[in-house]
Design a protein around this motif. Structure first.
Motif, PDB file in Angstrom:
ATOM      1  N   ALA A  17       0.829  -1.209   0.000  1.00 11.23           N
ATOM      2  CA  ALA A  17       0.000   0.000   0.000  1.00 11.23           C
ATOM      3  C   ALA A  17       0.859   1.253   0.000  1.00 11.23           C
ATOM      4  CB  ALA A  17      -0.940  -0.014   1.210  1.00 11.23           C
ATOM      5  N   LEU A  18       1.944   1.242   0.762  1.00 12.22           N
ATOM      6  CA  LEU A  18       2.805   2.425   0.830  1.00 12.22           C
ATOM      7  C   LEU A  18       3.450   2.727  -0.520  1.00 12.22           C
ATOM      8  CD1 LEU A  18       4.609   2.034   4.289  1.00 12.22           C
ATOM      9  CD2 LEU A  18       2.393   3.049   3.745  1.00 12.22           C
ATOM     10  N   SER A  19       3.683   1.688  -1.297  1.00 12.53           N
ATOM     11  CA  SER A  19       4.269   1.892  -2.624  1.00 12.53           C
ATOM     12  C   SER A  19       3.238   2.382  -3.643  1.00 12.53           C
ATOM     13  CB  SER A  19       4.899   0.579  -3.116  1.00 12.53           C
ATOM     14  OG  SER A  19       5.961   0.199  -2.263  1.00 12.53           O
ATOM     15  N   ASN A  20       1.972   2.418  -3.217  1.00 14.57           N
ATOM     16  CA  ASN A  20       0.896   2.863  -4.108  1.00 14.57           C
ATOM     17  C   ASN A  20       0.036   3.941  -3.438  1.00 14.57           C
ATOM     18  OD1 ASN A  20       0.888   0.828  -6.569  1.00 14.57           O
ATOM     19  ND2 ASN A  20       1.261  -0.395  -4.743  1.00 14.57           N
ATOM     20  N   ARG A 262     -12.577 -11.641   8.070  1.00  9.45           N
ATOM     21  CA  ARG A 262     -11.978 -12.144   6.823  1.00  9.45           C
ATOM     22  C   ARG A 262     -11.614 -11.019   5.857  1.00  9.45           C
ATOM     23  NH1 ARG A 262     -17.451 -13.114   6.647  1.00  9.45           N
ATOM     24  NH2 ARG A 262     -18.590 -12.615   4.726  1.00  9.45           N
ATOM     25  N   TYR A 263     -12.038  -9.806   6.169  1.00 13.03           N
ATOM     26  CA  TYR A 263     -11.666  -8.649   5.349  1.00 13.03           C
ATOM     27  C   TYR A 263     -10.497  -7.876   5.967  1.00 13.03           C
ATOM     28  CZ  TYR A 263     -16.382  -9.686   3.681  1.00 13.03           C
ATOM     29  OH  TYR A 263     -17.505 -10.326   3.197  1.00 13.03           O
ATOM     30  N   LEU A 264      -9.926  -8.412   7.048  1.00 13.13           N
ATOM     31  CA  LEU A 264      -8.849  -7.770   7.806  1.00 13.13           C
ATOM     32  C   LEU A 264      -9.328  -6.470   8.457  1.00 13.13           C
ATOM     33  CD1 LEU A 264      -5.889  -8.391   5.314  1.00 13.13           C
ATOM     34  CD2 LEU A 264      -6.600  -9.806   7.269  1.00 13.13           C
ATOM     35  N   HIS A 265     -10.609  -6.449   8.771  1.00 10.47           N
ATOM     36  CA  HIS A 265     -11.267  -5.291   9.382  1.00 10.47           C
ATOM     37  C   HIS A 265     -11.748  -5.673  10.783  1.00 10.47           C
ATOM     38  CE1 HIS A 265     -14.869  -2.480   9.804  1.00 10.47           C
ATOM     39  NE2 HIS A 265     -13.832  -1.666   9.680  1.00 10.47           N
ATOM     40  N   PHE A 273      -8.404  -1.330  10.322  1.00  9.75           N
ATOM     41  CA  PHE A 273      -7.930  -2.519   9.614  1.00  9.75           C
ATOM     42  C   PHE A 273      -6.561  -2.889  10.199  1.00  9.75           C
ATOM     43  CE2 PHE A 273     -11.046  -0.846   6.767  1.00  9.75           C
ATOM     44  CZ  PHE A 273     -11.503  -1.902   5.993  1.00  9.75           C
ATOM     45  N   ALA A 274      -6.096  -4.104   9.920  1.00  8.94           N
ATOM     46  CA  ALA A 274      -4.775  -4.507  10.416  1.00  8.94           C
ATOM     47  C   ALA A 274      -4.299  -5.753   9.684  1.00  8.94           C
ATOM     48  CB  ALA A 274      -4.804  -4.767  11.923  1.00  8.94           C
ATOM     49  N   GLY A 275      -2.977  -5.950   9.713  1.00 11.21           N
ATOM     50  CA  GLY A 275      -2.387  -7.137   9.099  1.00 11.21           C
ATOM     51  C   GLY A 275      -1.040  -7.441   9.725  1.00 11.21           C
ATOM     52  N   GLU A 296      -1.515 -10.544   2.896  1.00 11.88           N
ATOM     53  CA  GLU A 296      -2.503  -9.660   3.530  1.00 11.88           C
ATOM     54  C   GLU A 296      -2.353  -8.228   3.015  1.00 11.88           C
ATOM     55  OE1 GLU A 296      -2.479 -12.198   7.715  1.00 11.88           O
ATOM     56  OE2 GLU A 296      -1.568 -10.205   7.624  1.00 11.88           O
ATOM     57  N   GLY A 297      -1.104  -7.865   2.710  1.00  3.12           N
ATOM     58  CA  GLY A 297      -0.839  -6.513   2.241  1.00  3.12           C
ATOM     59  C   GLY A 297      -1.585  -6.164   0.966  1.00  3.12           C
ATOM     60  N   ILE A 298      -1.728  -7.132   0.073  1.00  3.80           N
ATOM     61  CA  ILE A 298      -2.476  -6.901  -1.180  1.00  3.80           C
ATOM     62  C   ILE A 298      -3.944  -6.609  -0.855  1.00  3.80           C
ATOM     63  CG2 ILE A 298      -3.092  -7.862  -3.421  1.00  3.80           C
ATOM     64  CD1 ILE A 298      -0.083  -7.549  -3.059  1.00  3.80           C
ATOM     65  N   ILE A 299      -4.498  -7.390   0.076  1.00  2.00           N
ATOM     66  CA  ILE A 299      -5.908  -7.226   0.451  1.00  2.00           C
ATOM     67  C   ILE A 299      -6.119  -5.934   1.219  1.00  2.00           C
ATOM     68  CG2 ILE A 299      -7.860  -8.293   1.656  1.00  2.00           C
ATOM     69  CD1 ILE A 299      -6.897  -9.799  -0.849  1.00  2.00           C
ATOM     70  N   LEU A 300      -5.194  -5.588   2.102  1.00  3.90           N
ATOM     71  CA  LEU A 300      -5.315  -4.329   2.839  1.00  3.90           C
ATOM     72  C   LEU A 300      -5.343  -3.138   1.883  1.00  3.90           C
ATOM     73  CD1 LEU A 300      -2.985  -4.774   5.964  1.00  3.90           C
ATOM     74  CD2 LEU A 300      -5.456  -4.392   5.970  1.00  3.90           C
TER      75      LEU A 300
END
Length: 363
Positions: A17-20, A262-265, A273-275, A296-300
């Motif tokens: 996410a930080l890279s985007n 299951r949504y990391l929420h 949210f968290a991962g 998880e990072g992709i989903i977050l």
């Protein structure tokens, strides 16, 4: 109206996410990233850093540089308290930040050992900056006794790479690894036996089924009454979730992590949210391994954007099988994939390729 989005922690589950971050800015978010250091170290490369295979710059992301390249705000501080009812966090230095949406990737902590008195020769394996301190201490002497407490993957890799570090630098090192049970609990017997063979080749003393009662600056005392001497101790005895949430009096899972769905929420605290290692994944417990955090990072990334836009969230589906490779030093590795065990140079270089590719992708 723009939403205040905070990323607390710059670890494996946030790096995508930080890279985007430009996508969040375009979606109308005011982004702030909080991390206790401008750098995040990739733990999978820690053993190679110890033996000298990697330089420190190869093992870390410059989080501050990544964040500011997207025109977003970076704060070098540690999150000390979460006040979800007020949608506010408190940082070191008594800085207070409000949020509309926040994601935590605050990692894990090494389980502390019971020590007698003060010790300046005890090094937890986290934070990874300690690896450089261990290297410096070993390279400053000609003879040293090193005890690694912890028989999991981290302890095994550290013990093996200590052997290479000492050998290549003409240091007479007596290296011991101490485990509460047999080494690598939870892994297959064939994987365990292959690891045992490698450690013995590296002249590592193996103390299995030893429960450490306490340590002081000179000795490690077992509950059995035995003791062994040491010059330095490396604590790889296991990790626990960040204590941030329990100290904030939030509901936590059995492992102290923040419960997420299951949504990391968080169902308890909307907008959180968290991962990574700091979560308790409520659908099913997860091993605290990097492969889960990275996925998880992709989903977050997707779900934080969806939350801002009012779109449907995506489920995180953990892998049932994931690749495990141990760096056993001297350019040798042991790999476990779907029950099959492979060892030698190929697993080592496969790990090198995967780790290096991950770093190049996000640096």
């Amino acid at each position: 109206m723009k939403k205040n989005l905070i990323f607390a922690g710059g670890g494996h589950a946030h790096i995508h996410a930080l890279s985007n971050l430009n996508e969040f800015v375009k979606a109308g978010a005011l982004v702030t990233v909080v991390n206790k250091s401008r750098f995040h170290y990739y733990s999978g490369m820690g053993p190679g850093l110890l033996s000298g295979y990697y330089t420190i710059d190869k093992t870390r992301f410059d989080i501050k540089k990544i964040v500011e390249s997207h025109g977003c705000r970076f704060i070098e501080a540690e999150v000390q308290l979460v006040i979800p009812d007020e949608k506010r966090i408190v940082l070191s230095g008594n800085i207070s930040l409000n949020y509309d949406l926040i994601s935590f990737n605050t990692g894990s902590e090494v389980i502390p050992l019971h020590i007698d008195g003060e010790m300046d020769n005890l090094y937890p394996v986290k934070p990874l900056e300690n690896i450089s301190l261990i290297r410096e201490r070993i390279l400053a002497v000609k003879k040293i006794d090193i005890a690694v407490i912890g028989g999991g993957a981290a302890g095994v890799e550290i013990a093996a790479n200590l052997s290479e570090l000492a050998s290549r630098n003409s240091v007479d090192a007596d290296i011991s690894i101490i485990s509460r049970e047999h080494l690598l609990p939870g892994y297959s017997e064939s994987f365990y036996l292959k690891t045992l063979k490698y450690l013995k080749r590296r002249d590592v003393n193996i103390y299995e089924y030893r429960d450490v009662e306490r340590i002081d600056s000179d000795n490690i005392y077992f509950r059995s009454g035995e003791k062994i001497g040491h010059d330095i101790v490396i604590n790889a005895s296991g990790i626990k979730s960040s204590s941030l949430f329990s100290e904030s009096r939030m509901r936590t899972g059995d492992d102290g992590g923040l419960p997420v769905d299951r949504y990391l929420h968080s169902e308890d605290y909307p907008g959180i949210f968290a991962g990574g290692d700091c979560i308790s994944f409520e659908p099913a417990p997860l091993h605290k391994v990097g492969v889960h955090a990275v996925r998880e990072g992709i989903i977050l990334h997707r779900n934080l954007l969806a939350y801002i836009k009012g779109e449907k969230l995506q489920e995180f589906k953990p892998q049932k099988n994931y690749l495990a490779i141990l760096n056993m030093a001297y350019r040798k590795g042991i790999m476990l994939w779907k029950g099959a065990v492979f060892s030698g140079t190929i697993p080592f270089y496969l790990k090198y390729y995967l780790d290096s590719s991950f770093m190049k992708k996000y640096r």
